[in-house]
Design an enzyme around this catalytic site. Structure first.
Site, short mmCIF file in Angstrom:
data_model
loop_
_atom_site.label_atom_id
_atom_site.label_comp_id
_atom_site.label_asym_id
_atom_site.label_seq_id
_atom_site.Cartn_x
_atom_site.Cartn_y
_atom_site.Cartn_z
N HIS A 35 30.52 11.45 3.08
CA HIS A 35 30.84 10.84 1.79
C HIS A 35 30.83 11.87 0.67
O HIS A 35 30.08 12.86 0.69
CB HIS A 35 29.92 9.66 1.47
CG HIS A 35 28.46 9.99 1.31
ND1 HIS A 35 27.91 10.37 0.10
CD2 HIS A 35 27.43 9.95 2.19
CE1 HIS A 35 26.61 10.55 0.25
NE2 HIS A 35 26.29 10.32 1.51
N ASP B 273 30.51 11.11 -2.77
CA ASP B 273 29.72 10.81 -3.97
C ASP B 273 28.28 11.25 -3.80
O ASP B 273 27.79 11.48 -2.70
CB ASP B 273 29.76 9.31 -4.27
CG ASP B 273 29.12 8.45 -3.19
OD1 ASP B 273 29.38 8.72 -1.99
OD2 ASP B 273 28.36 7.51 -3.52
N ASP C 210 23.37 15.80 0.19
CA ASP C 210 23.67 14.43 0.61
C ASP C 210 24.89 13.98 -0.19
O ASP C 210 24.76 13.49 -1.30
CB ASP C 210 22.47 13.54 0.34
CG ASP C 210 22.70 12.09 0.74
OD1 ASP C 210 23.68 11.82 1.47
OD2 ASP C 210 21.91 11.23 0.30
N GLU D 118 29.51 5.79 -1.09
CA GLU D 118 28.52 5.48 -0.05
C GLU D 118 27.16 5.22 -0.65
O GLU D 118 26.41 4.35 -0.19
CB GLU D 118 28.45 6.64 0.95
CG GLU D 118 27.63 6.35 2.20
CD GLU D 118 26.14 6.69 2.08
OE1 GLU D 118 25.38 6.37 3.01
OE2 GLU D 118 25.73 7.30 1.06
N GLU D 119 26.80 5.98 -1.69
CA GLU D 119 25.45 5.89 -2.25
C GLU D 119 25.17 4.56 -2.95
O GLU D 119 24.01 4.23 -3.21
CB GLU D 119 25.22 7.04 -3.24
CG GLU D 119 25.19 8.42 -2.59
CD GLU D 119 23.96 8.65 -1.74
OE1 GLU D 119 23.13 7.72 -1.59
OE2 GLU D 119 23.82 9.76 -1.21
N ASP E 108 25.55 12.81 8.09
CA ASP E 108 24.85 12.36 6.88
C ASP E 108 23.35 12.25 7.09
O ASP E 108 22.65 11.59 6.33
CB ASP E 108 25.44 11.00 6.45
CG ASP E 108 25.05 10.59 5.04
OD1 ASP E 108 24.66 11.47 4.24
OD2 ASP E 108 25.11 9.38 4.74
N HIS F 52 18.36 12.99 -3.31
CA HIS F 52 18.36 12.12 -4.49
C HIS F 52 17.43 12.59 -5.59
O HIS F 52 17.04 11.80 -6.46
CB HIS F 52 18.02 10.66 -4.13
CG HIS F 52 18.97 10.01 -3.19
ND1 HIS F 52 18.95 8.65 -2.93
CD2 HIS F 52 20.00 10.50 -2.45
CE1 HIS F 52 19.91 8.35 -2.07
NE2 HIS F 52 20.56 9.48 -1.77
#
Length: 411
Positions: free
Chosen positions: A83, A85, A144, A178-179, A201, A383
């Site tokens: 992904h 994003d 990520d 995705e997030e 991922d 994150h």
């Protein structure tokens, strides 16, 4: 392979993380943020320039491309997905990566106030002597899943440059949002054309995951009655107190901070209220389907028992399934797991097979007809500002992708 492609891999990763792609929750438009198009368009052109075939970008921002087969026989097309994003949990704007070569096992000073320390993050020590990419402490890094993006594109480039490695058709797919749980919303599985795929991922090197939570959201809404507190006896209905009563009847020890492994939980993610109105927002998780159903039933039962005390509607719950444990679909194509596990071993990596305490695009894609185990991308501490990725882990991920392509041809 590592010496030949290390510089390309690192430069590609640094380029990707420099593009601001944070997604946004609770937004109707798709992708949720216009900025995600910047990276989508860049990668679309990059795949064309590298020589992949049938490269496309659709109206929803999904980028697909294909490494053509170099076999005389036909074998299943397999895919790799990542992904574009980054998480809205922390700033992903103006990322300034720092590269630390030959990590000495000590503290890494991100800035004047922040230190990435093995005393707090002991897994750092397994990367002593390696090259580590960190943040500067003001943003997340974006490993990520931009590490996954860079690994897939680099592996595709490597396969195209090395026709002596025999492989079937390889599909690559890159998704937005995705997030915020919407990465698979408009993924065209039929057009992607793979019999199975892998999301790149995961986190630390060696991870191979094909189980995840069954997931639901649970929203509790309480309608109270506000009356002057001095004259409230037998008249007031305090919505906040009823919400607290509901929360207190859920198992106190079945929460994220007290569970691990395959243990499920109820997680109070948001709460707001006053006398007149109150609202609780939960996520409900369990790996076992029977226990998952029991959790949802308990959630509703508590509300029904509270409601039974009133002659008009006071408390309501809305439980909505979000995704399911991918193992139910992956086991139908379990060769995907067997090949990935063998690829890890062939690359000198000890497989770390464990259930995901969360979900990935792969869990939803599996139920859309694309069985999709998850493989490590190499990063840690996603994150947030302590996120980092060892370059050697990213290199190994590229090796694993190439080896999976090779093993699938041999199978």
């Amino acid at each position: 392979m590592q010496t030949e492609w290390r510089e390309k891999l690192v430069n590609r990763f640094l380029k990707y993380v420099s593009v601001y792609t944070t997604s946004e929750a609770f937004v109707e438009q798709f992708p949720s943020t216009e900025r995600q198009w910047d990276l989508a368009r860049y990668i679309h052109q990059e795949l064309i320039d590298l020589g992949l075939e049938d490269v496309s970008i659709d109206d929803n921002g999904y980028v697909f491309g294909y490494v053509p087969s170099n076999l005389e026989k036909e074998i299943p097309t397999i895919g790799f997905v990542a992904h574009m994003d980054t998480s809205p949990d922390f700033s992903g704007e103006n990322v300034k990566p720092q590269i630390w070569e030959n990590y000495d096992g000590g503290d890494i000073k991100l800035n004047e106030k922040m230190v990435l320390s093995p005393s707090e993050f002991p897994e750092l020590l397994q990367y002593k002597g390696q090259t580590i990419i960190t943040t500067d402490g003001t943003t997340l890094l974006g490993a990520d899943d931009k590490a996954g993006l860079a690994e897939i594109v680099t592996a595709a480039e490597y396969l195209l440059a090395h026709p002596e490695i025999k492989h079937g058709r390889i599909a690559v797919g890159f998704t937005p949002d995705e997030e915020v749980g919407r990465g698979a919303d408009f993924f065209d599985v039929e057009r992607f054309g793979a019999e199975w795929a892998y999301t790149m991922d995961g986190s630390e090197i060696g991870e191979l995951e094909y189980e995840n939570f069954n997931a639901a959201s649970g929203i509790v809404t309480v309608k109270g009655k506000s009356v002057h507190p001095g004259y409230a006896k037998d008249k007031m209905i305090n919505a906040s107190n009823i919400a607290l009563e509901f929360a207190s009847q859920l198992p106190f020890d079945e929460v994220p901070e007290l569970t691990e492994g395959r243990e499920g939980f109820f997680h109070l993610a948001d709460m707001q209220g006053d006398v007149s109105d109150a609202k609780l927002v939960y996520i409900i998780r369990d790996h076992d389907m029977e226990q998952f159903e029991a959790r949802k039933a308990l959630f509703k039962q508590i509300a029904e028992e509270i409601q039974a005390r009133f002659d008009h509607e006071v408390i309501t719950v809305e439980v909505t399934d979000q995704y399911y444990n991918m193992i139910e679909k992956v086991k139908e194509k379990f060769i995907s797991v067997e090949i990935a596990e063998q690829a890890l071993k062939d690359c000198g990596i000890t497989p770390n097979i464990k259930p995901i305490r969360g979900g990935t695009d792969g869990s939803r894609l599996s139920f859309m007809g694309l069985p999709c185990p998850n493989i490590f991308a190499g990063g840690h501490n996603f994150h947030g500002p302590y996120e980092y990725v060892p370059v050697e882990s990213m290199e190994k991920a590229v090796e694993v992708i190439v080896r999976i392509a090779e093993l699938t041809a041999q199978q």
